[in-house]
Scaffold this active site. Structure first.
Site, PDB file in Angstrom:
ATOM      1  N   SER A 135      -1.351  -7.658  -0.803  1.00 36.26           N
ATOM      2  CA  SER A 135      -0.184  -7.289  -0.827  1.00 36.26           C
ATOM      3  C   SER A 135       0.519  -8.655  -0.010  1.00 36.26           C
ATOM      4  CB  SER A 135       0.166  -6.349   0.191  1.00 36.26           C
ATOM      5  OG  SER A 135       0.008  -6.852   1.858  1.00 36.26           O
ATOM      6  N   ILE A 167      -6.333  -6.287   1.327  1.00 38.00           N
ATOM      7  CA  ILE A 167      -5.605  -5.732   0.273  1.00 38.00           C
ATOM      8  C   ILE A 167      -4.617  -6.877  -0.335  1.00 38.00           C
ATOM      9  CG2 ILE A 167      -4.017  -3.873  -0.614  1.00 38.00           C
ATOM     10  CD1 ILE A 167      -6.969  -3.065  -0.275  1.00 38.00           C
ATOM     11  N   ARG A 225       3.619  13.555  15.526  1.00 35.50           N
ATOM     12  CA  ARG A 225       4.159  14.297  16.587  1.00 35.50           C
ATOM     13  C   ARG A 225       5.476  15.168  15.790  1.00 35.50           C
ATOM     14  NH1 ARG A 225       4.660  11.370  21.889  1.00 35.50           N
ATOM     15  NH2 ARG A 225       6.500  10.431  20.752  1.00 35.50           N
ATOM     16  N   ASP A 274      12.624   3.274  11.664  1.00 29.77           N
ATOM     17  CA  ASP A 274      11.724   2.288  12.416  1.00 29.77           C
ATOM     18  C   ASP A 274      10.720   2.924  13.425  1.00 29.77           C
ATOM     19  OD1 ASP A 274      10.649   0.526  14.300  1.00 29.77           O
ATOM     20  OD2 ASP A 274      12.849  -0.346  14.813  1.00 29.77           O
ATOM     21  N   LYS A 317      -5.688  -0.386  15.509  1.00 35.79           N
ATOM     22  CA  LYS A 317      -6.013   0.313  14.399  1.00 35.79           C
ATOM     23  C   LYS A 317      -7.119   1.161  14.717  1.00 35.79           C
ATOM     24  CE  LYS A 317      -3.392  -1.113  10.950  1.00 35.79           C
ATOM     25  NZ  LYS A 317      -2.360  -0.173  10.468  1.00 35.79           N
ATOM     26  N   ILE A 340       0.773  -1.168  -0.082  1.00 31.57           N
ATOM     27  CA  ILE A 340      -0.019   0.127   0.139  1.00 31.57           C
ATOM     28  C   ILE A 340       0.835   1.264  -0.030  1.00 31.57           C
ATOM     29  CG2 ILE A 340      -1.551   1.312   1.529  1.00 31.57           C
ATOM     30  CD1 ILE A 340      -2.693  -1.624   2.381  1.00 31.57           C
ATOM     31  N   TYR A 372      -4.274  -6.074  16.883  1.00 36.46           N
ATOM     32  CA  TYR A 372      -4.016  -5.366  15.921  1.00 36.46           C
ATOM     33  C   TYR A 372      -5.382  -4.389  15.611  1.00 36.46           C
ATOM     34  CZ  TYR A 372      -3.946  -4.533  10.646  1.00 36.46           C
ATOM     35  OH  TYR A 372      -4.131  -3.994   9.610  1.00 36.46           O
TER      36      TYR A 372
HETATM   37  N1  LIG Z   1      -2.819  -5.925   3.179  1.00 38.64           N
HETATM   38  C1  LIG Z   1      -4.213  -5.721   3.928  1.00 38.64           C
HETATM   39  O1  LIG Z   1      -5.117  -6.416   3.582  1.00 38.64           O
HETATM   40  C2  LIG Z   1      -4.465  -4.769   4.809  1.00 38.64           C
HETATM   41  C3  LIG Z   1      -5.743  -4.491   5.253  1.00 38.64           C
HETATM   42  C4  LIG Z   1      -5.767  -3.432   6.119  1.00 38.64           C
HETATM   43  C5  LIG Z   1      -4.970  -2.570   6.511  1.00 38.64           C
HETATM   44  N2  LIG Z   1      -3.584  -2.877   6.079  1.00 38.64           N
HETATM   45  C6  LIG Z   1      -2.474  -1.872   6.595  1.00 38.64           C
HETATM   46  O2  LIG Z   1      -2.046  -1.176   5.712  1.00 38.64           O
HETATM   47  C7  LIG Z   1      -0.807  -1.020   6.002  1.00 38.64           C
HETATM   48  C8  LIG Z   1       0.361  -1.464   4.871  1.00 38.64           C
HETATM   49  O3  LIG Z   1       0.130  -2.869   4.683  1.00 38.64           O
HETATM   50  P1  LIG Z   1       0.601  -3.854   3.500  1.00 38.64           P
HETATM   51  O4  LIG Z   1      -0.513  -4.929   3.380  1.00 38.64           O
HETATM   52  O5  LIG Z   1       1.199  -2.749   2.512  1.00 38.64           O
HETATM   53  O6  LIG Z   1       2.036  -4.688   4.158  1.00 38.64           O
HETATM   54  P2  LIG Z   1       3.456  -4.380   3.584  1.00 38.64           P
HETATM   55  O7  LIG Z   1       4.306  -5.493   4.597  1.00 38.64           O
HETATM   56  O8  LIG Z   1       3.502  -4.888   2.152  1.00 38.64           O
HETATM   57  O9  LIG Z   1       3.983  -3.025   4.106  1.00 38.64           O
HETATM   58  C9  LIG Z   1       4.164  -2.515   5.378  1.00 38.64           C
HETATM   59  C10 LIG Z   1       5.316  -1.524   5.277  1.00 38.64           C
HETATM   60  O10 LIG Z   1       5.837  -1.216   6.296  1.00 38.64           O
HETATM   61  C11 LIG Z   1       6.974  -1.373   6.677  1.00 38.64           C
HETATM   62  N3  LIG Z   1       7.463  -1.623   8.207  1.00 38.64           N
HETATM   63  C12 LIG Z   1       7.071  -2.330   8.912  1.00 38.64           C
HETATM   64  N4  LIG Z   1       7.565  -2.217  10.225  1.00 38.64           N
HETATM   65  C13 LIG Z   1       7.801  -1.042  10.251  1.00 38.64           C
HETATM   66  C14 LIG Z   1       8.652  -0.320  11.201  1.00 38.64           C
HETATM   67  N5  LIG Z   1       8.661  -0.581  12.560  1.00 38.64           N
HETATM   68  N6  LIG Z   1       9.119   1.155  10.701  1.00 38.64           N
HETATM   69  C15 LIG Z   1       9.139   1.512   9.335  1.00 38.64           C
HETATM   70  N7  LIG Z   1       8.278   0.834   8.411  1.00 38.64           N
HETATM   71  C16 LIG Z   1       7.982  -0.748   8.910  1.00 38.64           C
HETATM   72  C17 LIG Z   1       7.437  -2.689   6.016  1.00 38.64           C
HETATM   73  O11 LIG Z   1       8.917  -2.770   5.564  1.00 38.64           O
HETATM   74  C18 LIG Z   1       6.608  -2.443   4.606  1.00 38.64           C
HETATM   75  O12 LIG Z   1       7.402  -1.546   3.810  1.00 38.64           O
HETATM   76  C19 LIG Z   1      -0.253  -1.681   7.256  1.00 38.64           C
HETATM   77  O13 LIG Z   1      -0.661  -0.514   8.421  1.00 38.64           O
HETATM   78  C20 LIG Z   1      -1.378  -2.670   7.529  1.00 38.64           C
HETATM   79  O14 LIG Z   1      -1.782  -2.712   8.710  1.00 38.64           O
HETATM   80  C21 LIG Z   1      -3.423  -3.861   5.309  1.00 38.64           C
END
Ligand SMILES: NC(=O)c1ccc[n+]([C@@H]2O[C@H](COP(=O)([O-])OP(=O)(O)OC[C@H]3O[C@@H](n4cnc5c(N)ncnc54)[C@H](O)[C@@H]3O)[C@@H](O)[C@H]2O)c1
Length: 257
Positions: free
Chosen positions: A196, A194, A129, A68, A165, A23, A161
Site C-alpha cells: 500500500s 501489504i 463502542r 477521525d 496492534k 486495505i 505500533y
Molecule cells: N500495509 C501494510 O504492510 C500493513 C501491514 C499490517 C497491518 N496494516 C494495517 O492495515 C491498515 C491499513 O493500512 P494500509 O497499508 O492500507 O494504509 P493506508 O495508509 O493506505 O490506509 C489507512 C487508511 O486509514 C485512514 N486514516 C488514517 N488515520 C485516520 C484517522 N485518524 N481516522 C480515520 N481514518 C484514518 C487513511 O486516510 C487511510 O485511508 C492499518 O491499520 C495498518 O496498520 C498494514
C-alpha cells in the site's frame, strides 16, 4: 446441506473505517461486489468520495463519511450518519490505523506511544463502542473484523505500533466472549507486508521485505480483503475471538540459511 454459493452480503449494511486507501478500499470493493451497501469512512473524505463514485450503482447504496477515529465525537457522528444512511449496521470493519514514525525505543517519548495507541487501539475501541447499539439490533449475522498486524505476534520493531496492534488481539478475544451471547462475532486479521502507499517512501518499497515470505511475494490489499470478508461472512459463522495471520507464511518459519 446448507451450502449457499450466492453472494454473501446481499443487503448487508457495512461500515468500514480507513476505507479510502489500501486495505480499507479493497475491503469496500469486496463487500460491495457481493451485494453489501457500504459506508466508506475516512479522514481523507475527498478520496473516500472517489471510492464511492468508483463503485458506481445508483448513487444511493454507498456513502462517504468523514471520520477521525482519534476523536470520540467524530466517531459517534460517523456511526450515526452511517446508520441513518444504511438503516442500521450489520458489519463493522476497523481498518483505520498506521505506523508512527518512531526510531529506537529509548528516544521514543510518551507522545509517540500515545499517538500509536490513540490511532491503532483506541480508534477501534471507539468505533466498536459507538457501533454496538446498532450491531445488537442487526438480524443479519452481525460481525466485527479489525485489522491488527503480524507486528502484534512477532518482533519486527516499532514497539508502540506493535503493542497497540497486540491490544487489538486482546480486545478481539475479550469482546468475542462478551458479545457471543448477543450473536455478534468478533475477529481480527494480522496482515504481513501489504503493498500500500505506506511503503512508497521506503527504500525498496514493500518488496524489500520479500525475503521474509515463504510464498515468494509480499501481500496485496486484496489478500486482506479476502480474509476480512471471509471472517465477516456466514462461512465463518462459528468462528469468533480469533486473529488470523494473513502473512504469506511469514510467521510459519524461514527457509534454511
Ligand atoms: N500495509 C501494510 O504492510 C500493513 C501491514 C499490517 C497491518 N496494516 C494495517 O492495515 C491498515 C491499513 O493500512 P494500509 O497499508 O492500507 O494504509 P493506508 O495508509 O493506505 O490506509 C489507512 C487508511 O486509514 C485512514 N486514516 C488514517 N488515520 C485516520 C484517522 N485518524 N481516522 C480515520 N481514518 C484514518 C487513511 O486516510 C487511510 O485511508 C492499518 O491499520 C495498518 O496498520 C498494514
Amino acid at each position: 446441506m446448507s451450502y449457499d454459493p450466492g453472494p454473501r452480503f446481499l443487503g448487508s449494511l457495512v461500515l468500514v473505517t480507513g476505507a479510502a486507501h489500501g486495505i480499507g478500499r479493497a475491503c469496500v470493493e469486496w463487500f460491495a461486489a457481493e451485494g453489501a451497501r457500504v459506508v466508506v469512512a475516512d479522514l481523507d473524505i475527498e478520496t473516500a468520495r472517489e471510492v464511492v463514485e468508483a463503485l458506481g450503482g445508483s448513487g444511493q447504496e454507498h456513502l462517504a463519511v468523514e471520520v477521525d477515529v482519534t476523536e470520540d465525537g467524530s466517531v459517534r457522528a460517523c456511526v450515526e450518519a452511517a446508520s441513518d444512511h444504511l438503516g442500521g449496521i450489520d458489519v463493522l470493519v476497523n481498518v483505520a490505523g498506521g505506523g508512527i514514525p518512531n526510531k529506537d525505543f529509548e528516544s521514543t517519548g510518551d507522545d509517540m506511544w500515545a499517538r500509536a495507541m490513540e490511532l491503532n487501539l483506541m480508534g477501534t475501541v471507539r468505533s466498536i463502542r459507538a457501533s454496538l447499539p446498532h450491531l445488537r439490533r442487526s438480524t443479519r449475522h452481525p460481525a466485527i473484523v479489525s485489522v491488527s498486524s503480524v507486528n502484534a505476534l512477532v518482533a519486527l520493531g516499532g514497539e508502540p505500533y506493535s503493542a497497540a496492534k497486540l491490544g487489538l488481539v486482546s480486545l478481539t478475544r475479550g469482546l468475542a466472549v462478551e458479545l457471543g451471547p448477543a450473536g455478534i462475532r468478533v475477529n481480527a486479521v494480522a496482515p504481513g507486508t501489504i503493498r500500500s502507499r505506506v511503503w512508497d517512501n521506503q527504500e525498496g518499497g514493500a518488496d524489500r521485505m520479500l525475503p521474509l515470505y515463504p510464498l515468494g511475494r509480499v501481500g496485496e490489499p486484496d489478500d486482506i480483503a479476502g480474509a476480512v470478508t471471509f471472517l465477516a461472512s456466514r462461512d465463518a459463522s462459528w468462528i469468533t475471538g480469533h486473529t488470523l495471520p494473513v502473512d504469506g507464511g511469514l510467521l510459519t518459519g524461514h527457509r534454511q540459511v
